[in-house]
Design a protein around this motif. Structure first.
Motif, PDB file in Angstrom:
ATOM      1  N   ILE A 129       0.851  -1.208   0.000  1.00  0.00           N
ATOM      2  CA  ILE A 129       0.000   0.000   0.000  1.00  0.00           C
ATOM      3  C   ILE A 129       0.884   1.256   0.000  1.00  0.00           C
ATOM      4  N   ILE A 131       1.757   3.795  -2.088  1.00  0.00           N
ATOM      5  CA  ILE A 131       1.323   5.139  -2.474  1.00  0.00           C
ATOM      6  C   ILE A 131       0.241   5.677  -1.536  1.00  0.00           C
ATOM      7  N   PHE A 132      -0.577   4.781  -0.996  1.00  0.00           N
ATOM      8  CA  PHE A 132      -1.610   5.249  -0.072  1.00  0.00           C
ATOM      9  C   PHE A 132      -1.027   5.567   1.304  1.00  0.00           C
ATOM     10  N   THR A 176      -5.931  12.067  -4.628  1.00  0.00           N
ATOM     11  CA  THR A 176      -6.142  10.645  -4.338  1.00  0.00           C
ATOM     12  C   THR A 176      -6.745   9.876  -5.512  1.00  0.00           C
ATOM     13  N   LEU A 180      -5.167   6.633  -7.387  1.00  0.00           N
ATOM     14  CA  LEU A 180      -5.969   5.410  -7.510  1.00  0.00           C
ATOM     15  C   LEU A 180      -6.057   4.952  -8.966  1.00  0.00           C
ATOM     16  N   SER A 183      -2.929   3.169  -9.718  1.00  0.00           N
ATOM     17  CA  SER A 183      -2.968   1.866  -9.055  1.00  0.00           C
ATOM     18  C   SER A 183      -3.804   0.859  -9.858  1.00  0.00           C
ATOM     19  N   SER A 188      -1.630  -2.718  -8.830  1.00  0.00           N
ATOM     20  CA  SER A 188      -0.896  -2.783  -7.571  1.00  0.00           C
ATOM     21  C   SER A 188      -0.792  -1.380  -6.991  1.00  0.00           C
ATOM     22  N   SER A 189      -0.655  -1.318  -5.665  1.00  0.00           N
ATOM     23  CA  SER A 189      -0.422  -0.038  -4.990  1.00  0.00           C
ATOM     24  C   SER A 189       1.011   0.089  -4.500  1.00  0.00           C
ATOM     25  N   SER A 190       1.855  -0.887  -4.841  1.00  0.00           N
ATOM     26  CA  SER A 190       3.270  -0.827  -4.486  1.00  0.00           C
ATOM     27  C   SER A 190       4.006   0.072  -5.475  1.00  0.00           C
ATOM     28  N   THR A 191       4.853   0.938  -4.970  1.00  0.00           N
ATOM     29  CA  THR A 191       5.590   1.856  -5.851  1.00  0.00           C
ATOM     30  C   THR A 191       6.537   1.093  -6.779  1.00  0.00           C
TER      31      THR A 191
END
Length: 363
Positions: A129, A131-132, A176, A180, A183, A188-191
């Motif tokens: 997660i 970026i979040f 945001t 999103l 993403s 994925s939300s992993s950089t």
């Protein structure tokens, strides 16, 4: 009672080796952290020097030239001067809030560097997660600014703190949906995964080409998050003296100064990671290994090239906020809030809807 000296010596040597092993493990644990902090400090000094040189060029003046070659040590000289200046405290203010505010602003921005990848597996924390986590942590910084304004017992400082909180909320919400959308495109939300997803198609796989609307909204929102012109209303000198910084002096004022440039560097690095392909440098028909006659990039050379490419993209992007500072006039507060809530938020939500629809139809 007979004591076997050889056994005692063996036990002592074993305990010494275990303690040395623990010390080495602690050192290796702290090395990447201190390396990152040192690199960030150097990066901030370079940004300050770049801004002064570019600003001097825009305004057709010389700029700093006496402190070191080409004035490169001017920022270091200013920091040393602030370090030795007297730390004044407001007599009727809340001293605890006044003292904690700058620290919260700096620490919350420093934590964002945990999830920024400078190369493959060259990241302090590769979180699913990532970026979040950046969005969540970056929302803490305005609390420090609000505490500083309230603790100063000064109406100008308090208004500056309120403006900082309102501005941050207004522009984090449009930012945001843009994140999103990235993403969703990368699954994925992993950089690290986001950069890897862009590398599949080379230069044309950058999210800059697939998300132009999101990039424009992200750029404007990040400028507002960094409180750069034309969005520097929390410290508008014509209206609020210096905003939430009015009562500060010495090293605490220096912390706010460092925090603003740290935030600017964070925003540039995230633009590089999310939209400009991160550490990958894939110009059509030109690849670095082929250009240098190397079959495979790896080891120290590959890591060095990855760091260099990431920083080069980030610093090239910095020309946009620096030149914008001397190009556009400051907005009014109502114009700033209207832009965030009435224009950027609907556009970013529409962009998210389009991205979601395209992803569903592509299944």
């Amino acid at each position: 009672m007979i004591i076997d000296t050889t056994k005692v010596e063996a036990i002592n040597s074993f305990s010494r080796s275990e303690s040395l092993k623990e010390v080495y493990e602690l050192i290796w644990l702290l090395v990447p952290i201190f390396t990152t902090v040192f690199g960030i400090i150097i990066g901030v000094l370079v940004i300050v020097w770049l801004e002064r040189q570019i600003s001097a060029g825009v305004q057709q003046r010389i700029g700093p030239e006496y402190a070191g070659p080409l004035g490169i040590l001017q920022a270091l000289a200013d920091g040393t001067k602030l370090l030795f200046k007297e730390d004044l405290l407001p007599s009727r203010g809340d001293i605890r809030l006044f003292s904690i505010g700058p620290s919260i602003a700096v620490i919350s921005i420093l934590l964002n560097y945990l999830v920024i990848p400078f190369g493959y597996r060259l990241v302090l924390a590769d979180l699913s997660i990532g970026i979040f986590l950046w969005i969540a942590i970056s929302s803490i910084a305005p609390i420090g600014l609000l505490m500083s304004g309230y603790g100063s017992n000064n109406k100008y400082s308090f208004l500056g703190g309120l403006r900082a909180a309102a501005q941050s909320i207004s522009y984090e919400i449009p930012l945001t949906p843009c994140v999103l959308s990235i993403s969703l495109l990368s699954n994925s939300s992993s950089t690290v995964d986001i950069v890897e997803a862009q590398s599949k198609y080379g230069f044309w796989g950058w999210n800059l080409w697939r998300q132009p609307i999101g990039f424009a909204v992200f750029l404007i929102s990040s400028l507002a998050e960094c409180e750069r012109l034309p969005f520097d209303l929390p410290e508008a000198e014509e209206e609020l003296v210096a905003g939430y910084q009015t009562e500060y002096s010495g090293i605490k004022f220096g912390l706010f100064y460092v925090a603003s440039y740290l935030n600017l560097l964070v925003s540039s690095l995230f633009v590089t990671v999310l939209y400009l392909g991160g550490w990958n440098f894939s110009i059509p028909y030109i690849l670095i290994p082929e250009l240098l006659g190397i079959n495979e990039m790896g080891g120290v050379f590959g890591t060095t090239i990855s760091i260099f490419i990431t920083l080069a993209k980030a610093y090239l992007f910095l020309f946009i906020p620096i030149t914008t500072r001397w190009t556009l006039p400051r907005m009014r507060m109502d114009q700033l809030l209207n832009l965030g809530w009435k224009f950027l938020l609907p556009i970013s939500l529409g962009n998210l809807l389009l991205t979601t629809s395209s992803q569903l139809f592509s299944l």
